[in-house]
Design a protein around this motif. Structure first.
Motif, PDB file in Angstrom:
ATOM      1  N   PRO A   1      36.088  80.308  15.626  1.00  0.00           N
ATOM      2  CA  PRO A   1      36.938  81.344  15.028  1.00  0.00           C
ATOM      3  C   PRO A   1      37.419  81.020  13.631  1.00  0.00           C
ATOM      4  O   PRO A   1      36.814  81.429  12.662  1.00  0.00           O
ATOM      5  CB  PRO A   1      38.116  81.455  16.003  1.00  0.00           C
ATOM      6  N   ALA A   2      38.485  80.238  13.520  1.00  0.00           N
ATOM      7  CA  ALA A   2      39.097  80.131  12.198  1.00  0.00           C
ATOM      8  C   ALA A   2      39.175  78.671  11.772  1.00  0.00           C
ATOM      9  O   ALA A   2      38.188  77.967  11.775  1.00  0.00           O
ATOM     10  CB  ALA A   2      40.488  80.760  12.232  1.00  0.00           C
ATOM     11  N   GLY A   3      40.347  78.237  11.473  1.00  0.00           N
ATOM     12  CA  GLY A   3      40.665  76.917  10.940  1.00  0.00           C
ATOM     13  C   GLY A   3      39.584  75.855  11.067  1.00  0.00           C
ATOM     14  O   GLY A   3      39.757  74.839  11.735  1.00  0.00           O
ATOM     15  N   ARG A   4      38.490  76.039  10.385  1.00  0.00           N
ATOM     16  CA  ARG A   4      37.361  75.123  10.522  1.00  0.00           C
ATOM     17  C   ARG A   4      37.675  73.737   9.996  1.00  0.00           C
ATOM     18  O   ARG A   4      38.376  73.557   9.025  1.00  0.00           O
ATOM     19  CB  ARG A   4      36.139  75.670   9.786  1.00  0.00           C
ATOM     20  N   THR A   5      37.095  72.768  10.615  1.00  0.00           N
ATOM     21  CA  THR A   5      37.255  71.433  10.085  1.00  0.00           C
ATOM     22  C   THR A   5      36.015  70.563  10.345  1.00  0.00           C
ATOM     23  O   THR A   5      35.555  69.869   9.464  1.00  0.00           O
ATOM     24  CB  THR A   5      38.490  70.730  10.705  1.00  0.00           C
ATOM     25  N   GLY A   6      35.445  70.637  11.509  1.00  0.00           N
ATOM     26  CA  GLY A   6      34.333  69.758  11.845  1.00  0.00           C
ATOM     27  C   GLY A   6      33.020  70.173  11.210  1.00  0.00           C
ATOM     28  O   GLY A   6      32.984  70.845  10.180  1.00  0.00           O
ATOM     29  N   ARG A   7      31.963  69.808  11.856  1.00  0.00           N
ATOM     30  CA  ARG A   7      30.620  70.132  11.343  1.00  0.00           C
ATOM     31  C   ARG A   7      30.378  71.638  11.450  1.00  0.00           C
ATOM     32  O   ARG A   7      30.567  72.226  12.512  1.00  0.00           O
ATOM     33  CB  ARG A   7      29.593  69.391  12.187  1.00  0.00           C
ATOM     34  N   PRO A   8      29.952  72.263  10.388  1.00  0.00           N
ATOM     35  CA  PRO A   8      29.724  73.720  10.430  1.00  0.00           C
ATOM     36  C   PRO A   8      28.426  74.048  11.153  1.00  0.00           C
ATOM     37  O   PRO A   8      27.510  73.211  11.220  1.00  0.00           O
ATOM     38  CB  PRO A   8      29.630  74.106   8.956  1.00  0.00           C
ATOM     39  N   ARG A   9      28.365  75.274  11.658  1.00  0.00           N
ATOM     40  CA  ARG A   9      27.144  75.701  12.327  1.00  0.00           C
ATOM     41  C   ARG A   9      26.027  75.910  11.315  1.00  0.00           C
ATOM     42  O   ARG A   9      26.263  76.423  10.219  1.00  0.00           O
ATOM     43  CB  ARG A   9      27.388  76.997  13.080  1.00  0.00           C
ATOM     44  N   SER A  10      24.872  75.529  11.715  1.00  0.00           N
ATOM     45  CA  SER A  10      23.731  75.627  10.800  1.00  0.00           C
ATOM     46  C   SER A  10      23.346  77.081  10.561  1.00  0.00           C
ATOM     47  O   SER A  10      23.038  77.826  11.489  1.00  0.00           O
ATOM     48  CB  SER A  10      22.548  74.880  11.389  1.00  0.00           C
ATOM     49  N   ALA A  11      23.348  77.472   9.285  1.00  0.00           N
ATOM     50  CA  ALA A  11      22.938  78.835   8.940  1.00  0.00           C
ATOM     51  C   ALA A  11      21.440  78.999   9.109  1.00  0.00           C
ATOM     52  O   ALA A  11      20.960  80.063   9.505  1.00  0.00           O
ATOM     53  CB  ALA A  11      23.351  79.167   7.514  1.00  0.00           C
ATOM     54  N   GLU A  12      20.685  77.960   8.847  1.00  0.00           N
ATOM     55  CA  GLU A  12      19.236  78.023   9.054  1.00  0.00           C
ATOM     56  C   GLU A  12      18.936  78.315  10.518  1.00  0.00           C
ATOM     57  O   GLU A  12      18.110  79.162  10.836  1.00  0.00           O
ATOM     58  CB  GLU A  12      18.574  76.693   8.653  1.00  0.00           C
ATOM     59  N   ALA A  13      19.614  77.599  11.401  1.00  0.00           N
ATOM     60  CA  ALA A  13      19.396  77.824  12.830  1.00  0.00           C
ATOM     61  C   ALA A  13      19.701  79.270  13.180  1.00  0.00           C
ATOM     62  O   ALA A  13      18.952  79.924  13.918  1.00  0.00           O
ATOM     63  CB  ALA A  13      20.282  76.878  13.644  1.00  0.00           C
ATOM     64  N   HIS A  14      20.799  79.795  12.622  1.00  0.00           N
ATOM     65  CA  HIS A  14      21.200  81.161  12.924  1.00  0.00           C
ATOM     66  C   HIS A  14      20.081  82.150  12.608  1.00  0.00           C
ATOM     67  O   HIS A  14      19.649  82.928  13.456  1.00  0.00           O
ATOM     68  CB  HIS A  14      22.465  81.523  12.139  1.00  0.00           C
ATOM     69  N   SER A  15      19.593  82.107  11.395  1.00  0.00           N
ATOM     70  CA  SER A  15      18.557  83.069  11.027  1.00  0.00           C
ATOM     71  C   SER A  15      17.245  82.756  11.739  1.00  0.00           C
ATOM     72  O   SER A  15      16.486  83.668  12.079  1.00  0.00           O
ATOM     73  CB  SER A  15      18.369  83.092   9.513  1.00  0.00           C
ATOM     74  N   ALA A  16      16.977  81.485  11.990  1.00  0.00           N
ATOM     75  CA  ALA A  16      15.758  81.137  12.724  1.00  0.00           C
ATOM     76  C   ALA A  16      15.799  81.724  14.131  1.00  0.00           C
ATOM     77  O   ALA A  16      14.792  82.222  14.643  1.00  0.00           O
ATOM     78  CB  ALA A  16      15.598  79.626  12.785  1.00  0.00           C
ATOM     79  N   ILE A  17      16.961  81.689  14.742  1.00  0.00           N
ATOM     80  CA  ILE A  17      17.101  82.224  16.099  1.00  0.00           C
ATOM     81  C   ILE A  17      16.897  83.736  16.103  1.00  0.00           C
ATOM     82  O   ILE A  17      16.161  84.276  16.926  1.00  0.00           O
ATOM     83  CB  ILE A  17      18.488  81.868  16.678  1.00  0.00           C
TER      84      ILE A  17
END
Lengths: 207, 207
Positions: B4-20
């Motif tokens: 959701p919000a207050g991100r801090t850790g490792r971000p989700r891979s955008a490449e994976a997102h579009s690949a999926i």
DNA sequence: ATCTTACGATACGGCTCGTAGCGTAAGTCA
DNA sequence: TGACTTACGCTACGAGCCGTATCGTAAGAT
């Protein structure tokens, strides 16, 4: 699947047949398309799972037959005396069918599957689409007999025209009910019919 | 599902997102809806199966997003200079989208599922239906500016009217393409548009 | 450097699928 | 009546997908 001709041995149980179709409809209403399983239907119908596979190739075909049986009960075209009345009538009949949870979950699903399966498409066409289309043709005949529509001249053009009208009526009602998710009531049927008969300007003219 | 919000850790891979999403579309085109599995998509995308479940609750939601991405690329409304031209344009655009095998197999299936799942329905509405509807509203504005349609008087009536027009256009095109299984070509679009604007009698008048 | 989150890999029980083999039941035909 | 043919219920099978949990590791944020 073939119980084709020259019968001799033990005949297939007619009770089982209707029990299976009935079980399929109630299962559809309860579970929806995706969660419906052959195992579940068999259990509800009080029948061995193998019996289902002896009669239907799979879920798709079974559901088509189960829904088609509904159409025969429900689809009629009362003669209202006018073209507008006939259109409103068939719209409301069809909408009434789409209110049933079993048809809601099943109709679009089998159409979706049929886009990849020609055999299933034929089955859907014969069992469902043609039955609806017959209503449109009957209504047009009546309208011509009353003089509300000009008599047929070009046969090909006439066929194209009734195809178009069929797509407009069935497509719009399905879209309103299942995609937009809004009710198809008498008031909506009235406005829709006015648009079909008079076009968009006629619709805007009056509220 | 919540990144959701207050991100801090490792971000989700955008490449994976579009690949999926890409893998989902090709899998849809190859296998159709019913045979599409999360396992298959994960393998195609070169991603662990668990990664899919971290981002989407299930097959339904994944497919909605995968198809929605297509709409953004494909759906536009070229300004043709007339109401009739605009309608024909949007009809042909939409039909073009329905020719793709991935949309053919997916659209009706998600609609079918959404009849049983309110959350999915919202997702479909936001991601797909509203995008299409915007085109209808824009076309009507243009027509009013040109004087082809009377200016808005009653706001409620105006909303009801555009809802109806939307159902008629989208519903009829879908029905023609997926249920009747006939091509939506320029000639058909012309006849359909004439009927929408002039009603059934206008259609019969000329071939 | 630490912390937080995403990722890949693996494993699990539970379910459905479609098919096969069996003995039995229900009809048809001589 | 008895032989024949087919449907039926039951059980079992391998295969596949599902959704979840766990674990060690990787990638950025602070």
């Amino acid at each position: 699947m073939p119980p084709p001709a020259g019968r001799t041995g033990r005949p297939r149980s007619a009770e089982a047949h209707s029990a299976i179709l009935r079980a399929t409809r109630t299962a559809l209403a309860e579970l929806g398309w995706s969660r419906l399983s052959m195992s579940d239907v068999a259990a509800r119908a009080g029948v061995a799972r193998t019996t289902l596979y002896r009669r239907w190739p799979g879920k798709n075909e079974l559901v088509v037959d189960a829904v088609a049986a509904l159409l025969d009960e429900q689809l009629e075209l009362p003669d209202s005396g006018s073209l507008a009345g006939d259109i409103e009538g068939v719209v409301l009949r069809f909408a009434q069918l789409l209110e049933r949870p079993e048809t809601r979950s099943a109709l679009m699903a089998v159409v979706a599957e049929s886009t990849r399966d020609p055999a299933l498409r034929e089955r859907v066409t014969a069992a469902i689409v043609d039955r609806q289309k017959a209503l449109v043709l009957r209504g047009r005949e009546r309208a011509r007999a009353r003089g509300e529509l000009p008599p047929e001249t070009d046969e090909a053009a006439s066929a194209r025209e009734s195809d178009l009208v069929f797509d407009v009526i069935a497509g719009t009602v399905v879209h309103r009910a299942l995609v937009s998710g809004e009710p198809v009531d008498a008031e909506w049927a009235r406005r829709f019919t006015r648009m079909v008969l008079g076009g968009l300007p006629a619709l805007t003219a009056e509220g």
